[in-house]
Design an enzyme around this catalytic site. Structure first.
Site, PDB file in Angstrom:
ATOM      1  N   LYS A 285       7.322   1.019  -9.744  1.00  0.00           N
ATOM      2  CA  LYS A 285       6.367  -0.054  -9.462  1.00  0.00           C
ATOM      3  C   LYS A 285       5.837  -0.618 -10.782  1.00  0.00           C
ATOM      4  O   LYS A 285       5.498   0.121 -11.693  1.00  0.00           O
ATOM      5  CB  LYS A 285       5.202   0.476  -8.627  1.00  0.00           C
ATOM      6  CG  LYS A 285       5.367   0.217  -7.144  1.00  0.00           C
ATOM      7  CD  LYS A 285       4.042   0.300  -6.407  1.00  0.00           C
ATOM      8  CE  LYS A 285       4.193  -0.197  -4.981  1.00  0.00           C
ATOM      9  NZ  LYS A 285       2.922  -0.222  -4.266  1.00  0.00           N
ATOM     10  N   GLU A 371      -0.437   5.868  11.661  1.00  0.00           N
ATOM     11  CA  GLU A 371      -1.688   5.620  12.369  1.00  0.00           C
ATOM     12  C   GLU A 371      -1.800   6.403  13.672  1.00  0.00           C
ATOM     13  O   GLU A 371      -2.895   6.891  14.017  1.00  0.00           O
ATOM     14  CB  GLU A 371      -1.826   4.121  12.648  1.00  0.00           C
ATOM     15  CG  GLU A 371      -2.004   3.255  11.408  1.00  0.00           C
ATOM     16  CD  GLU A 371      -0.683   2.820  10.792  1.00  0.00           C
ATOM     17  OE1 GLU A 371      -0.716   2.072   9.792  1.00  0.00           O
ATOM     18  OE2 GLU A 371       0.391   3.231  11.314  1.00  0.00           O
ATOM     19  N   ARG A 399      -1.865  -0.064  16.147  1.00  0.00           N
ATOM     20  CA  ARG A 399      -0.658   0.761  16.177  1.00  0.00           C
ATOM     21  C   ARG A 399      -0.912   2.125  16.823  1.00  0.00           C
ATOM     22  O   ARG A 399       0.027   2.864  17.094  1.00  0.00           O
ATOM     23  CB  ARG A 399      -0.121   0.954  14.756  1.00  0.00           C
ATOM     24  CG  ARG A 399      -0.026  -0.321  13.948  1.00  0.00           C
ATOM     25  CD  ARG A 399       0.701  -0.129  12.646  1.00  0.00           C
ATOM     26  NE  ARG A 399       2.143  -0.277  12.837  1.00  0.00           N
ATOM     27  CZ  ARG A 399       3.045   0.027  11.915  1.00  0.00           C
ATOM     28  NH1 ARG A 399       2.671   0.528  10.767  1.00  0.00           N
ATOM     29  NH2 ARG A 399       4.334  -0.146  12.159  1.00  0.00           N
TER      30      ARG A 399
END
Length: 634
Positions: A285, A371, A399
């Site tokens: 990243k 979730e 979700r």
């Protein structure tokens, strides 16, 4: 554009890219990374993740025949290079702005955006569906899912892997392993991948074994035959091959000389009907921009900045955000209540839990991008007498709806749901807007829903929620409020009770949440009553009925969908008591709200002070003497 970006100026589509020689690709990647950095620094947006996928994006469009071959990007916040290479380079200046291009893939934006994404872990399912559709239609297309290591922690990804292993189709799953989701990655899978990356366990065991057994040839031969089995216990090839995939990798995701031929070979395997393929690439990243490499979290989604300087903290103290208010309350309440535990599905920074993690590491649980698991895990904690606080964005709670109903509400477990990003969120757009939580929560038995109007009420209502014997959701918006002074104590507010904030005549505005303040401004100009309702469920029916009986008309205001929302709750309550009074419902319409500046978006929907006043005067013009004032109610 400078002369150094000469190759990029020639790329208006992947077809142009595929005309380049392979030796030109590293130069193009460098130009693309520089352009991406310059562009995002002017508009703001997701940076670290996009810098990390430049070479992978170039290689994918170079090797695959896009858009006929389907690329499905998971989450989608790493697709800026993809957008630049697919004809949207000149529109990057409009990124995430009203009327501009989205920060995520969108099917209505480009034929190269084959599947709309913004929530994680959907890519493998979608790409598998496309691969099977291609098999059924016989069009020969290949489908590629590009999924990050953080998104691989979600159950949906493994459900898709499980299904893909028994379906025929030209499917490639690329695991973009950068050891970094948004918050630091967690869980057993991450440790598994990290173990492979280090390579020390397998390499050391192999080396030591050879040294020890060299003097005993029969045992050495036995060890050699055992080697392949031992390797299977260490590397992830076994994991993914058990799902029916041909595992390849890991390879350097920034090395085009490795990426391109590997992808070409995989295409041959796909075309030969060799089953689903799994490519493990390793990226970094922030690649190519040292500041983002050093702090990828800070550069995950920065606003505008000078690339030569980097992010600079403002010297002026700003208003506390609602997220910061929650984070401070969480730590203070944990000091007072040792049974409090906090759960997040991979959003430590976004939910304001960094300080809590530092101070109470044994009571902090990041379960990864999962979730559903987060909610049921919290339910298990509650069953054993602990007091879970689930910090979750409104849009992500969608979700885990089944778990919310069956595992929490049905059992009436005492839990607090801290719903950040309730309402419109601005640049992230419809996928991240918290437009539906009021509607989908208030219909669940045993659930309560609080809507604080400002920072002070947020702290107070979190304390109230924590003291209940059933689940309570406290919803609050992104960013800062009006700057209300936040109390230091942990006193709550009366459960299920609102307040009259302005006494007027004839019309009463019932405000839910932070829209109280534009409602007060509008109410002052019109001379009407304004009530701070605070709770959607339970409604303060005593106050509601009193207002309804003393006013000629009511107006409900909420930063959530009108259909099934707080206004609907008011109408239901009035009907149950046989009270017939006209009600104007103001909120978000039955459509998805696009990305853009949140202040402007609210104004466009008539939810600023001027819009509220305009709507009220238009609907109840007979109560306003030609618009000059209100008629007095007898």
């Amino acid at each position: 554009m400078s002369e150094s970006k000469g190759l990029l100026t020639r790329i208006d589509s992947p077809g142009d890219l595929r005309k380049l020689g392979r030796h030109e690709l590293p130069t193009l990647a460098n130009e693309l990374r520089e352009y991406l950095l310059e562009s995002v620094s002017r508009t703001g947006g997701h940076l670290s993740s996009n810098l990390g996928t430049v070479e992978l994006t170039v290689a994918l469009h170079y090797v695959f025949n896009t858009p006929d071959d389907r690329l499905v990007w998971d989450v989608g916040h790493q697709t800026y290079a993809h957008k630049i290479l697919t004809g949207r380079r000149d529109r990057m200046g409009t990124l995430r702005q009203l009327g501009g291009i989205s920060g995520f893939p969108r099917r209505d934006e480009s034929e190269y955006d084959t599947f709309g994404t913004a929530h994680s872990s959907t890519s493998i399912s979608a790409a598998l569906g496309m691969a099977v559709a291609s098999r059924l239609t016989g069009d020969g297309r290949r489908s590629v899912a590009i999924i990050g290591d953080g998104a691989m922690t979600a159950g949906m990804a493994f459900e898709a892997l499980n299904n893909a292993g028994v379906e025929e189709g030209k499917l490639l799953v690329i695991l973009n392993d950068n050891d970094m989701s948004i918050s630091p990655p967690v869980g057993a899978l991450n440790r598994y991948l990290a173990q492979l990356m280090s390579g020390r366990f397998y390499a050391t065991a192999k080396s030591v074994g050879k040294q020890v057994l060299k003097g005993a040839p029969p045992l050495f031969e036995l060890a050699k035959r055992f080697e392949e089995h031992a390797k299977g216990m260490v590397v992830p090839a076994t994991l993914f091959e058990k799902f029916g995939f041909n595992y390849i990798g890991p390879i350097d995701g920034h090395d085009l000389d490795s990426l391109v031929p590997t992808l070409e070979n995989i295409c041959d395997l796909m075309d030969a009907g060799s089953g689903p393929q799994f490519l493990h690439v390793v990226t970094k990243k922030g690649q190519g921009y040292k500041l983002a490499e050093a702090d990828p979290v800070a550069y995950h989604g920065p606003g505008k900045f000078d690339p030569a300087v980097g992010l600079v903290k403002s010297s002026k103290p700003g208003k506390l955000t609602f997220t910061q208010v929650f984070g401070s309350w969480l730590c203070d309440m944990a000091e007072q209540d040792e049974k409090l535990v906090a759960i997040t599905p991979a959003m430590r920074e976004g939910s304001g839990m960094v300080e809590f993690h530092k101070r109470f590491p044994d009571r902090y649980f990041d379960v990864g991008i999962a979730e559903q698991h987060a909610v049921t895990f919290a339910a298990g904690l509650a069953c054993e007498g602990l007091k879970p606080v689930v910090a979750i964005y409104s849009t992500f709670l969608q979700r885990a709806y089944d778990q919310l109903i069956h595992d929490v509400a049905l059992q009436k477990l005492p839990m607090v749901f801290a719903l950040d990003r309730a309402g419109l969120v601005g640049a992230d757009g419809a996928t991240h807007a918290g437009a539906y939580d009021i509607a989908f929560l208030r219909c669940i038995p045993n659930m309560s829903v609080a809507c604080p109007a400002d920072e002070a009420e947020t702290r107070r209502l979190l304390s109230t929620a924590h003291g209940q014997d059933h689940p309570v959701a406290v919803r609050y918006p992104r960013g800062a409020g009006v700057g209300a002074k936040v109390p230091a104590d942990l006193e709550g507010l009366p459960f299920g009770k609102g307040e009259i904030r302005r006494q007027g005549r004839s019309v009463a505005i019932l405000a839910f949440g932070s829209l109280l303040y534009p409602a007060l401004e509008a109410g002052e100009r019109m001379g009407v009553t304004v009530a701070n309702m605070r709770w959607v469920k339970p409604l303060d029916e005593e106050m509601l009925l009193s207002i309804a009986r003393s006013h000629s008309a009511l107006v409900t205001v909420e930063e959530g969908c009108v259909m099934g929302g707080a206004g609907s709750a008011v109408l239901e309550a009035l009907e149950s008591h046989g009270i017939d009074v006209p009600v104007l419902q103001l909120g978000l319409p039955d459509e998805f709200i696009e990305h853009g500046d949140p202040v402007r978006l609210l104004a466009n929907e008539g939810l600023d002070a001027a819009g509220i006043e305009r709507s009220v005067r238009r609907r109840f013009s007979d109560l306003f003497g030609g618009g000059a004032g209100l008629q007095v109610v007898a």
